[in-house]
Write a protein that holds these residues in place. Structure first.
Motif, PDB file in Angstrom:
ATOM      1  N   TRP A   1       0.846  -1.178   0.000  1.00 52.49           N
ATOM      2  CA  TRP A   1       0.000   0.000   0.000  1.00 52.49           C
ATOM      3  C   TRP A   1       0.888   1.236   0.000  1.00 52.49           C
ATOM      4  CZ3 TRP A   1      -4.807  -0.360   3.759  1.00 52.49           C
ATOM      5  CH2 TRP A   1      -5.705  -1.307   3.248  1.00 52.49           C
ATOM      6  N   ASP A   2       0.815   1.978  -1.081  1.00 56.41           N
ATOM      7  CA  ASP A   2       1.595   3.199  -1.226  1.00 56.41           C
ATOM      8  C   ASP A   2       0.685   4.394  -1.026  1.00 56.41           C
ATOM      9  OD1 ASP A   2       3.509   5.128  -2.018  1.00 56.41           O
ATOM     10  OD2 ASP A   2       2.725   5.053  -4.069  1.00 56.41           O
ATOM     11  N   THR A   3       1.096   5.328  -0.184  1.00 57.67           N
ATOM     12  CA  THR A   3       0.269   6.488   0.144  1.00 57.67           C
ATOM     13  C   THR A   3       0.783   7.766  -0.520  1.00 57.67           C
ATOM     14  OG1 THR A   3       1.567   6.603   2.183  1.00 57.67           O
ATOM     15  CG2 THR A   3      -0.607   5.601   2.332  1.00 57.67           C
ATOM     16  N   SER A   4       1.599   7.633  -1.556  1.00 61.42           N
ATOM     17  CA  SER A   4       2.140   8.819  -2.221  1.00 61.42           C
ATOM     18  C   SER A   4       1.063   9.531  -3.034  1.00 61.42           C
ATOM     19  CB  SER A   4       3.314   8.434  -3.125  1.00 61.42           C
ATOM     20  OG  SER A   4       2.896   7.590  -4.178  1.00 61.42           O
ATOM     21  N   ASN A   5       1.333  10.797  -3.377  1.00 60.21           N
ATOM     22  CA  ASN A   5       0.330  11.597  -4.075  1.00 60.21           C
ATOM     23  C   ASN A   5       0.375  11.381  -5.585  1.00 60.21           C
ATOM     24  OD1 ASN A   5       2.483  13.166  -5.028  1.00 60.21           O
ATOM     25  ND2 ASN A   5       2.208  14.750  -3.481  1.00 60.21           N
ATOM     26  N   ASP A   6      -0.456  12.124  -6.307  1.00 57.35           N
ATOM     27  CA  ASP A   6      -0.592  11.912  -7.746  1.00 57.35           C
ATOM     28  C   ASP A   6       0.699  12.174  -8.509  1.00 57.35           C
ATOM     29  OD1 ASP A   6      -3.208  11.169  -7.424  1.00 57.35           O
ATOM     30  OD2 ASP A   6      -4.049  13.126  -7.971  1.00 57.35           O
ATOM     31  N   ALA A   7       1.491  13.141  -8.027  1.00 60.76           N
ATOM     32  CA  ALA A   7       2.739  13.460  -8.715  1.00 60.76           C
ATOM     33  C   ALA A   7       3.832  12.439  -8.436  1.00 60.76           C
ATOM     34  CB  ALA A   7       3.218  14.851  -8.307  1.00 60.76           C
ATOM     35  N   GLU A   8       3.637  11.633  -7.392  1.00 63.81           N
ATOM     36  CA  GLU A   8       4.678  10.694  -6.958  1.00 63.81           C
ATOM     37  C   GLU A   8       4.388   9.243  -7.296  1.00 63.81           C
ATOM     38  OE1 GLU A   8       5.644  13.192  -2.824  1.00 63.81           O
ATOM     39  OE2 GLU A   8       4.390  11.403  -2.788  1.00 63.81           O
ATOM     40  N   LYS A   9       3.110   8.881  -7.419  1.00 61.21           N
ATOM     41  CA  LYS A   9       2.742   7.470  -7.408  1.00 61.21           C
ATOM     42  C   LYS A   9       3.301   6.665  -8.580  1.00 61.21           C
ATOM     43  CE  LYS A   9      -1.908   8.214  -9.355  1.00 61.21           C
ATOM     44  NZ  LYS A   9      -3.361   8.125  -9.047  1.00 61.21           N
ATOM     45  N   ALA A  10       3.457   7.267  -9.749  1.00 61.87           N
ATOM     46  CA  ALA A  10       4.014   6.519 -10.880  1.00 61.87           C
ATOM     47  C   ALA A  10       5.458   6.105 -10.589  1.00 61.87           C
ATOM     48  CB  ALA A  10       3.954   7.358 -12.152  1.00 61.87           C
ATOM     49  N   THR A  11       6.193   6.990  -9.944  1.00 62.49           N
ATOM     50  CA  THR A  11       7.578   6.673  -9.577  1.00 62.49           C
ATOM     51  C   THR A  11       7.621   5.569  -8.542  1.00 62.49           C
ATOM     52  OG1 THR A  11       8.379   8.901 -10.081  1.00 62.49           O
ATOM     53  CG2 THR A  11       9.672   7.605  -8.526  1.00 62.49           C
ATOM     54  N   TYR A  12       6.761   5.666  -7.527  1.00 65.30           N
ATOM     55  CA  TYR A  12       6.757   4.636  -6.480  1.00 65.30           C
ATOM     56  C   TYR A  12       6.314   3.280  -7.024  1.00 65.30           C
ATOM     57  CZ  TYR A  12       8.175   7.361  -2.476  1.00 65.30           C
ATOM     58  OH  TYR A  12       8.920   8.097  -1.579  1.00 65.30           O
ATOM     59  N   ARG A  13       5.374   3.284  -7.935  1.00 69.10           N
ATOM     60  CA  ARG A  13       4.953   2.017  -8.534  1.00 69.10           C
ATOM     61  C   ARG A  13       6.132   1.362  -9.253  1.00 69.10           C
ATOM     62  NH1 ARG A  13       0.422  -0.669 -10.914  1.00 69.10           N
ATOM     63  NH2 ARG A  13      -1.040   0.964 -10.298  1.00 69.10           N
ATOM     64  N   LYS A  14       6.848   2.152 -10.041  1.00 68.13           N
ATOM     65  CA  LYS A  14       7.976   1.627 -10.796  1.00 68.13           C
ATOM     66  C   LYS A  14       9.078   1.123  -9.868  1.00 68.13           C
ATOM     67  CE  LYS A  14      11.069   2.750 -14.636  1.00 68.13           C
ATOM     68  NZ  LYS A  14      11.459   3.796 -15.623  1.00 68.13           N
ATOM     69  N   LEU A  15       9.350   1.875  -8.803  1.00 72.49           N
ATOM     70  CA  LEU A  15      10.368   1.450  -7.842  1.00 72.49           C
ATOM     71  C   LEU A  15       9.960   0.153  -7.147  1.00 72.49           C
ATOM     72  CD1 LEU A  15      11.243   4.899  -6.230  1.00 72.49           C
ATOM     73  CD2 LEU A  15      12.736   3.517  -7.679  1.00 72.49           C
ATOM     74  N   ALA A  16       8.698   0.082  -6.751  1.00 67.36           N
ATOM     75  CA  ALA A  16       8.218  -1.124  -6.071  1.00 67.36           C
ATOM     76  C   ALA A  16       8.293  -2.345  -6.971  1.00 67.36           C
ATOM     77  CB  ALA A  16       6.786  -0.912  -5.586  1.00 67.36           C
ATOM     78  N   GLU A  17       7.901  -2.167  -8.219  1.00 64.30           N
ATOM     79  CA  GLU A  17       7.925  -3.295  -9.143  1.00 64.30           C
ATOM     80  C   GLU A  17       9.350  -3.698  -9.503  1.00 64.30           C
ATOM     81  OE1 GLU A  17       5.410  -1.842 -12.251  1.00 64.30           O
ATOM     82  OE2 GLU A  17       3.560  -2.410 -11.182  1.00 64.30           O
ATOM     83  N   GLY A  18      10.316  -2.795  -9.274  1.00 60.92           N
ATOM     84  CA  GLY A  18      11.718  -3.126  -9.509  1.00 60.92           C
ATOM     85  C   GLY A  18      12.219  -4.235  -8.592  1.00 60.92           C
ATOM     86  N   PHE A  19      11.551  -4.423  -7.462  1.00 56.88           N
ATOM     87  CA  PHE A  19      11.914  -5.503  -6.547  1.00 56.88           C
ATOM     88  C   PHE A  19      11.801  -6.866  -7.229  1.00 56.88           C
ATOM     89  CE2 PHE A  19      10.494  -8.556  -3.217  1.00 56.88           C
ATOM     90  CZ  PHE A  19      11.605  -8.514  -2.372  1.00 56.88           C
ATOM     91  N   GLN A  20      10.860  -6.964  -8.164  1.00 58.19           N
ATOM     92  CA  GLN A  20      10.640  -8.237  -8.867  1.00 58.19           C
ATOM     93  C   GLN A  20      11.820  -8.620  -9.750  1.00 58.19           C
ATOM     94  OE1 GLN A  20       5.765  -7.873  -9.272  1.00 58.19           O
ATOM     95  NE2 GLN A  20       7.040  -7.168 -10.942  1.00 58.19           N
TER      96      GLN A  20
END
Length: 425
Positions: A46-65
């Motif tokens: 669950w990521d609580t980042s805002n609209d300007a941040e969430k695309a970056t956090y999604r990409k970073l999180a998926e990088g774990f894979q």
């Protein structure tokens, strides 16, 4: 970090709940500690980042894979205003809680006190802990145990439109009194209101309180302080700024309204944090990126101060995939990911080593906000810490609408605190 109390449509909320419920804790790599072996299964984040941040956090999180091909990261963006209650409902009902959550610093002690977080001591989640900024560690601990890994640290600053201040012939104010005196000149010369004042979110009340030498409570001595003279003066300051038209405010939607006003150039200044840097620069007032200035939050009559904020990474105690969750927290709080976060979003790392990276060291917002963070005021990291804001929010609204005097508001807030904190004087 606080980004305001924001709403979410019923459709989006239901969809988010359904997504989290179906995806959560789907791992098969064990529910114990770090037992070794190859990681697999699902980690719901669950990521609580805002609209300007969430695309970056999604990409970073998926990088774990990429590092763990057999682990699927299920990314869910949860709006900040809904996240606290949504997590408590899911964790308390033992259904739908994420494996890992990006938790606001004031939430950790609360969630840990309820038994919803897994202790991270002795797990792989805590890596190179001596690299963390000392002030970032405080909010991760509760009753001698560590329940989170620091991921982002921040504080508030004064965002200002350089052109508007220059056109008005005024300097960046160092105190709220200076700001009030400059407001008429700003209005007359540019048509802009001097300040957007966040009247909807009590986190933004703290600089006014600290500026008068006050605080909410003294957690060490267990004393309520907000109803003393400093609290009264803080409430009076926000009332005077709005009544004099030096500031404009709203009772709701302050996050969106403040950012829009700043982006459109209808206000010259706003108290905000590094999470809104990229959002502000997306506006027409800052087509020239250099037009956005950042200065310390103005001081009050006796002091200057801004609250320490930020975000941590916590693991749900009921996760069915603890081993992969610990590894995910280690990855997301690593120096590598923190550097990427700074380079893409200008957010401040919690690791000392990242500040030595040339690209981070040269970041203009780091150059301001790092010293500001070093001097930020630590909040009380107690289980009730997040609950201290609601009484302030109620009284801010009453003061700004004229339903209560500053004296009445300070007393009512103090009374509410003593009911909440029964062993406080």
């Amino acid at each position: 970090m606080r980004r305001g109390i924001r709403g979410i449509t019923a459709t989006a909320l239901v969809a988010g709940l359904a997504l989290a419920a179906t995806a959560c804790g789907g791992g098969d790599s064990g529910s114990g500690g770090d037992s070794g072996g190859e990681l697999s299964g699902t980690v719901t984040f669950w990521d609580t980042s805002n609209d300007a941040e969430k695309a970056t956090y999604r990409k970073l999180a998926e990088g774990f894979q990429q590092e763990h091909p057999k682990v699927h990261v299920k990314y869910v963006n949860v709006p900040f205003g809904d996240a606290n209650a949504k997590f408590k409902n899911a964790a308390g009902g033992n259904s739908g809680a994420p494996d890992v959550m990006r938790t606001e610093v004031a939430w950790v002690a609360d969630f840990a006190n309820l038994g919803y977080l897994a202790p991270l001591d002795g797990t792989s989640a805590l890596d190179k802990t001596d690299d963390y900024l000392p002030q970032a560690v405080g909010s991760t601990k509760f009753k001698g145990k560590t329940y989170a890994a620091p991921q982002v640290i921040d504080t508030l600053g004064l965002f200002y439109n350089k052109k508007l201040l220059k056109d008005a012939g005024v300097e960046v104010p160092k105190t709220f009194d200076e700001l009030a005196k400059a407001a008429k000149k700003i209005k007359a010369k540019t048509g802009a209101t001097a300040l957007y004042l966040r009247g909807d979110d009590p986190y933004w009340f703290l600089p006014y309180l600290y500026g008068e030498g006050g605080d909410m409570v003294n957690a060490r001595d267990k004393v309520v302080e907000i109803d003393d003279g400093a609290g009264v003066r803080a409430f009076k300051t926000i009332k005077d700024l709005v009544d004099s038209k030096a500031a404009v405010t709203d009772a709701t939607d302050g996050q969106e309204n403040q950012l829009k006003a700043l982006k459109d150039g209808t206000v010259a200044m706003a108290v905000d944090g590094p999470w809104d840097i990229e959002g502000a620069r997306a506006g027409k007032a800052f087509k020239d990126r250099e037009n956005l200035g950042v200065a310390p939050v103005p001081g009050g009559s006796t002091a200057q101060g801004s609250p320490q904020g930020g975000w941590n990474l916590s693991v749900y105690a009921g996760s069915k995939n603890l081993q992969a969750s610990y590894a995910f927290v280690k990855y997301m709080s690593s120096a590598k990911v923190q550097q990427q976060t700074n380079e893409k979003l200008s957010l401040l790392p919690t690791r000392k080593s990242v500040y030595e990276v040339p690209a981070v060291k040269s970041n203009e917002m780091v150059q301001f906000f790092k010293p500001a963070v070093d001097g930020a005021v630590q909040r009380p990291w107690i289980a009730e810490g997040n609950s201290l804001f609601e009484p302030v929010k109620v009284q801010m609204n009453k003061v700004l609408t004229g339903a209560a005097t500053p004296e009445q508001a300070a007393k009512a807030t103090g009374d509410a605190y003593r009911k909440l904190l029964k062993d406080y004087k």
